[in-house]
Write a protein that holds these residues in place. Sequence first.
Motif, mmCIF file in Angstrom:
data_model
loop_
_atom_site.group_PDB
_atom_site.id
_atom_site.type_symbol
_atom_site.label_atom_id
_atom_site.label_comp_id
_atom_site.label_asym_id
_atom_site.label_seq_id
_atom_site.Cartn_x
_atom_site.Cartn_y
_atom_site.Cartn_z
ATOM 1 N N UNK A 191 77.266 -1.435 14.224
ATOM 2 C CA UNK A 191 77.428 -0.415 15.260
ATOM 3 C C UNK A 191 77.480 -1.098 16.627
ATOM 4 N N UNK A 192 78.486 -0.758 17.420
ATOM 5 C CA UNK A 192 78.675 -1.358 18.733
ATOM 6 C C UNK A 192 78.478 -0.315 19.843
ATOM 7 N N UNK A 193 78.296 -0.822 21.071
ATOM 8 C CA UNK A 193 78.102 0.037 22.235
ATOM 9 C C UNK A 193 79.046 -0.409 23.350
ATOM 10 N N UNK A 224 78.124 -9.717 20.980
ATOM 11 C CA UNK A 224 79.510 -9.288 21.171
ATOM 12 C C UNK A 224 79.718 -7.809 20.839
ATOM 13 N N UNK A 225 78.676 -7.159 20.285
ATOM 14 C CA UNK A 225 78.776 -5.728 19.968
ATOM 15 C C UNK A 225 78.390 -4.835 21.156
ATOM 16 N N UNK A 226 77.943 -5.432 22.234
ATOM 17 C CA UNK A 226 77.593 -4.662 23.439
ATOM 18 C C UNK A 226 78.516 -5.084 24.565
ATOM 19 N N UNK A 227 79.351 -4.152 25.000
ATOM 20 C CA UNK A 227 80.323 -4.429 26.050
ATOM 21 C C UNK A 227 80.088 -3.466 27.216
ATOM 22 N N UNK A 250 83.044 -3.921 14.256
ATOM 23 C CA UNK A 250 82.111 -2.834 13.929
ATOM 24 C C UNK A 250 82.801 -1.740 13.135
ATOM 25 N N UNK A 251 82.016 -0.984 12.402
ATOM 26 C CA UNK A 251 82.550 0.206 11.704
ATOM 27 C C UNK A 251 82.272 1.472 12.500
#
Length: 347
Positions: A191-193, A224-227, A250-251
């Motif tokens: 899970x990304x943000x 790298x999942x938090x932008x 991420x999904x």
Amino acid sequence: MAQEGRTTTLARVAASAGVSVATVSKVLNGRADVGPETRARVESLLAAHDYVARRAEVPEAEASQHTVELVFHGPLTAYTTEILQGVLEGAGERKVSVSVSVRPRSQPTPGALRPAAWARELADLGRRGVIDVVDDARHGDLPALVRAGIPLVVIDPLSPPRKELASVGTTNFSGGLAATQHLLDLGHRRVAYIGCDPSSAYNQARVHGFRAACEAAGVPVPDEYVRIGSFDFAAGVEGGGALLELPEPPTAVFAATDQIAAGVLEAARRHGARVPQDLSVVGFDDTAVAEILSPPLTTVRQPLREMGRVALVTALRVAAREPLDSHHVELATELVVRSSTAAIAAP
């Protein structure tokens, strides 16, 4: 001491302009019996001293005491339009008028008045109060408005709420927690943000809610999942594209605004990723755009119109010097599930 300082400033302005203190007072009060050259000279010196007139110094403004100034920063969006509607509805119920200003956030723009001059202009007009939407109490217009003594309320302040400044917001942390928990409950573990303005209090609260949900579930969040970028569509396109190009994309994505989420949907389309089959997306705000996207957007609803109404009522209470139960009011958020999220596909 404050009164002495203000008197000294008026005396300095008068001496520099070669006029009497009474003439400076006439300029402050908008009197017509001052020549245009003298008026321009005095106004220029007042601006140079960042002098802001108190409302008591502008009795001629009493005729406009039933007008509240609503201040936006940048062009109107789906978010600010909802706020505007709420303020107008509240004003209509209480028989007050609303004037709208658009101001630069921090850097001056051509033709825009400096904060002190702009605050002085509002004081001269006798505004009953000011509602400032998404501004920073640490710099810019807000300190000038505070010095002017104009009743002031901030909606979604960028910096943490100050007890001496009335503000209205929502439960951003619990909203971020609910959005992320929804994705985790659907089985997503990558899970990304994508957020906005790293210094803003509301973004910090939303990303902390995101991280708290992931931590509680034992789900790691790679850097790298938090932008973090801006709050608009382009940020979603750019951030979503970068995430989908990762070796292990991420999904699911939690976006800090509906506009960012709309950009993520576009990024998914460009990369051939199906929503929600390949990528689940959650937004934040529940503006009008959320329902018309394809697919309709799962999002965290902010009661934006109610925020506008509460801000209007609070500004009037501050103007009437009524005690406030709290200088910062947080309204509840709510997760609205639509078609942009789904359980993770079986391997």
